[in-house]
Enzyme design. Sequence first.
Site, short mmCIF file in Angstrom:
data_model
loop_
_atom_site.label_atom_id
_atom_site.label_comp_id
_atom_site.label_asym_id
_atom_site.label_seq_id
_atom_site.Cartn_x
_atom_site.Cartn_y
_atom_site.Cartn_z
N SER A 1 42.32 32.35 29.54
CA SER A 1 43.23 33.58 29.98
C SER A 1 43.28 34.45 28.75
CB SER A 1 44.70 32.96 30.52
OG SER A 1 45.39 34.11 30.56
N SER B 1 45.68 36.78 29.01
CA SER B 1 47.15 37.28 29.21
C SER B 1 47.95 37.27 27.67
CB SER B 1 47.65 36.62 30.09
OG SER B 1 47.22 36.95 31.31
N THR C 1 49.22 31.91 37.70
CA THR C 1 47.77 31.97 38.26
C THR C 1 47.42 30.93 39.13
OG1 THR C 1 45.82 32.73 37.27
CG2 THR C 1 47.01 31.19 35.81
N LYS D 1 49.77 30.54 43.02
CA LYS D 1 50.35 31.72 43.34
C LYS D 1 51.17 31.46 44.55
CE LYS D 1 47.49 35.07 40.79
NZ LYS D 1 46.36 36.10 40.85
N ASP E 1 49.70 42.29 40.85
CA ASP E 1 48.21 42.71 41.03
C ASP E 1 48.19 44.06 41.93
OD1 ASP E 1 47.07 40.55 39.57
OD2 ASP E 1 47.10 39.26 41.49
N GLY F 1 40.42 35.65 48.91
CA GLY F 1 41.49 34.69 48.50
C GLY F 1 42.61 35.59 48.09
N GLY F 2 43.45 35.12 47.07
CA GLY F 2 44.65 35.70 46.59
C GLY F 2 44.59 37.09 45.94
N TYR G 1 36.50 40.52 35.24
CA TYR G 1 36.46 41.27 34.01
C TYR G 1 34.93 41.18 33.52
CZ TYR G 1 40.78 38.60 34.38
OH TYR G 1 41.61 37.68 34.76
N GLY H 1 36.95 45.29 36.16
CA GLY H 1 38.41 44.71 36.28
C GLY H 1 39.45 44.53 35.05
P1 NAP Z 1 40.54 32.70 44.91
O1 NAP Z 1 42.02 32.77 45.20
O2 NAP Z 1 39.97 31.49 44.58
O3 NAP Z 1 39.69 33.59 45.97
C1 NAP Z 1 38.18 33.63 45.57
C2 NAP Z 1 37.55 34.25 46.84
O4 NAP Z 1 36.27 34.38 46.61
C3 NAP Z 1 37.66 33.14 48.18
O5 NAP Z 1 37.45 33.99 49.40
C4 NAP Z 1 36.28 32.31 47.91
O6 NAP Z 1 35.74 31.87 49.05
C5 NAP Z 1 35.49 33.59 47.40
N1 NAP Z 1 34.21 33.04 46.84
C6 NAP Z 1 34.26 32.26 45.67
N2 NAP Z 1 32.83 31.88 45.27
C7 NAP Z 1 32.16 32.41 46.38
C8 NAP Z 1 30.75 32.74 46.47
N3 NAP Z 1 29.70 32.21 45.74
N4 NAP Z 1 30.29 33.51 47.42
C9 NAP Z 1 31.10 34.22 48.38
N5 NAP Z 1 32.45 34.06 48.28
C10 NAP Z 1 32.72 33.30 47.06
O7 NAP Z 1 40.57 33.64 43.62
P2 NAP Z 1 41.35 35.07 43.04
O8 NAP Z 1 42.71 34.78 42.72
O9 NAP Z 1 41.44 35.64 44.45
O10 NAP Z 1 40.51 35.77 42.31
C11 NAP Z 1 38.98 35.98 42.73
C12 NAP Z 1 38.60 36.96 41.52
O11 NAP Z 1 39.39 38.11 41.02
C13 NAP Z 1 38.39 36.06 40.19
O12 NAP Z 1 37.24 36.29 39.73
C14 NAP Z 1 39.49 36.65 39.35
O13 NAP Z 1 39.48 36.54 37.92
C15 NAP Z 1 39.70 37.99 39.69
N6 NAP Z 1 40.79 38.61 39.34
C16 NAP Z 1 41.10 39.75 38.71
C17 NAP Z 1 41.92 40.03 38.30
C18 NAP Z 1 42.28 41.35 37.66
O14 NAP Z 1 43.44 41.93 36.76
N7 NAP Z 1 41.19 42.00 36.96
C19 NAP Z 1 43.47 39.88 38.84
C20 NAP Z 1 43.26 38.94 40.08
C21 NAP Z 1 42.01 38.45 40.17
P3 NAP Z 1 35.96 30.11 49.05
O15 NAP Z 1 37.65 29.98 49.32
O16 NAP Z 1 35.17 29.84 50.33
O17 NAP Z 1 35.37 29.80 47.87
#
Ligand code: NAP
Length: 295
Positions: free
Chosen positions: A26, A28, A73, A77, A114, A140-141, A237, A262
């Site tokens: 992280s 953060s 995180t 969450k 977020d 996802g989240g 990111y 990101g």
């Molecule tokens: P999450 O809750 O684990 O959700 C991820 C989503 O992506 C789920 O729907 C998952 O589906 C899907 N996914 C994963 N691998 C995949 C693949 N190979 N092909 C298609 N879909 C896929 O994670 P999250 O918290 O939403 O975070 C998602 C991304 O956003 C991460 O990379 C995180 O670092 C980034 N993020 C960035 C910020 C920022 O401030 N820039 C903030 C929050 C999150 P399944 O459940 O089927 O695996």
Amino acid sequence: MSAGTRERVDEPSHLAFLFGDPVAHSLSPVIHNAAFSALGLDAEYRAMKISPGDLPEAVSSLRSEGVLGANITIPHKEAATALVDDLTPRAKTIGAVNTIGVKEDGRLLGDNTDVAGFLAPIGSHMESISGGSAVIFGAGGAARAVCYALLTTMRPSRLTIVARRIGQAEQLIADLAMADGSGVLCSTFFDEAGRTVRDSRLIVNATPVGMHPADAVSPWPAFSDFHDGQVVYDLVYAPAQNDKQTRLLREAADQGALAIGGMAMLIAQAAASFKLWTGREMPLDAVRKALSSTF
Ligand code: NAP
């Protein structure tokens, strides 16, 4: 160790935490500790690897004296929504908490920064995308927060969730029905989304696909679907190589689309947490300088 326990005699007078698993990667701590230091605050931000079974005790320990709050995180969450005393309306609708603050009366407030983080870098482009259609990869989240942000600001004509598990997308749509007053949310699989991507003014990657070290992949390899007039926003990111852009953003920019990475969201969501905890604006120049030395 519980979050509120002091470990050393030279402990700072205030603490903030990150609860998650994993947390070692992280950024953060870099962001918040740079901000505390730049403002001369006697405070420290600590990343704590917390298992699901230990989350209730960790959240409870935020009630200790001197604790400012915590970020939450993966994978906590959603579970955190049930462990705080109060939720902001957005955290309640989204069903996920990424920040906990301690209110003046000692009650724990769960929020989701977020939303503000996502909106910060697209605010100046909102006019060009408002009222058009948008697509989000992932359900996802983060996709939930993005959906809420877009439904309450961009007011898209259609907002399509592209997911590999359609049940997850349908659950998201059901949960966000309160924010989706005009029923614009719909879902589809990746291999059926080509036309939707081509027709969208805004395309958001809310999957981890493209994240370092797997930065040779893109969630949408059919790059000829991108074109001038689109905004492509990757929540991932920037990886350290490749001119600090993901493959998705490099290819979108090559086709004439506007590319947003990101990192700006990461900093903006942290700034909103920092404001909740300290009442102060995050010193962004100091934070960017600290981050640049980590890449
Ligand atoms: P999450 O809750 O684990 O959700 C991820 C989503 O992506 C789920 O729907 C998952 O589906 C899907 N996914 C994963 N691998 C995949 C693949 N190979 N092909 C298609 N879909 C896929 O994670 P999250 O918290 O939403 O975070 C998602 C991304 O956003 C991460 O990379 C995180 O670092 C980034 N993020 C960035 C910020 C920022 O401030 N820039 C903030 C929050 C999150 P399944 O459940 O089927 O695996």
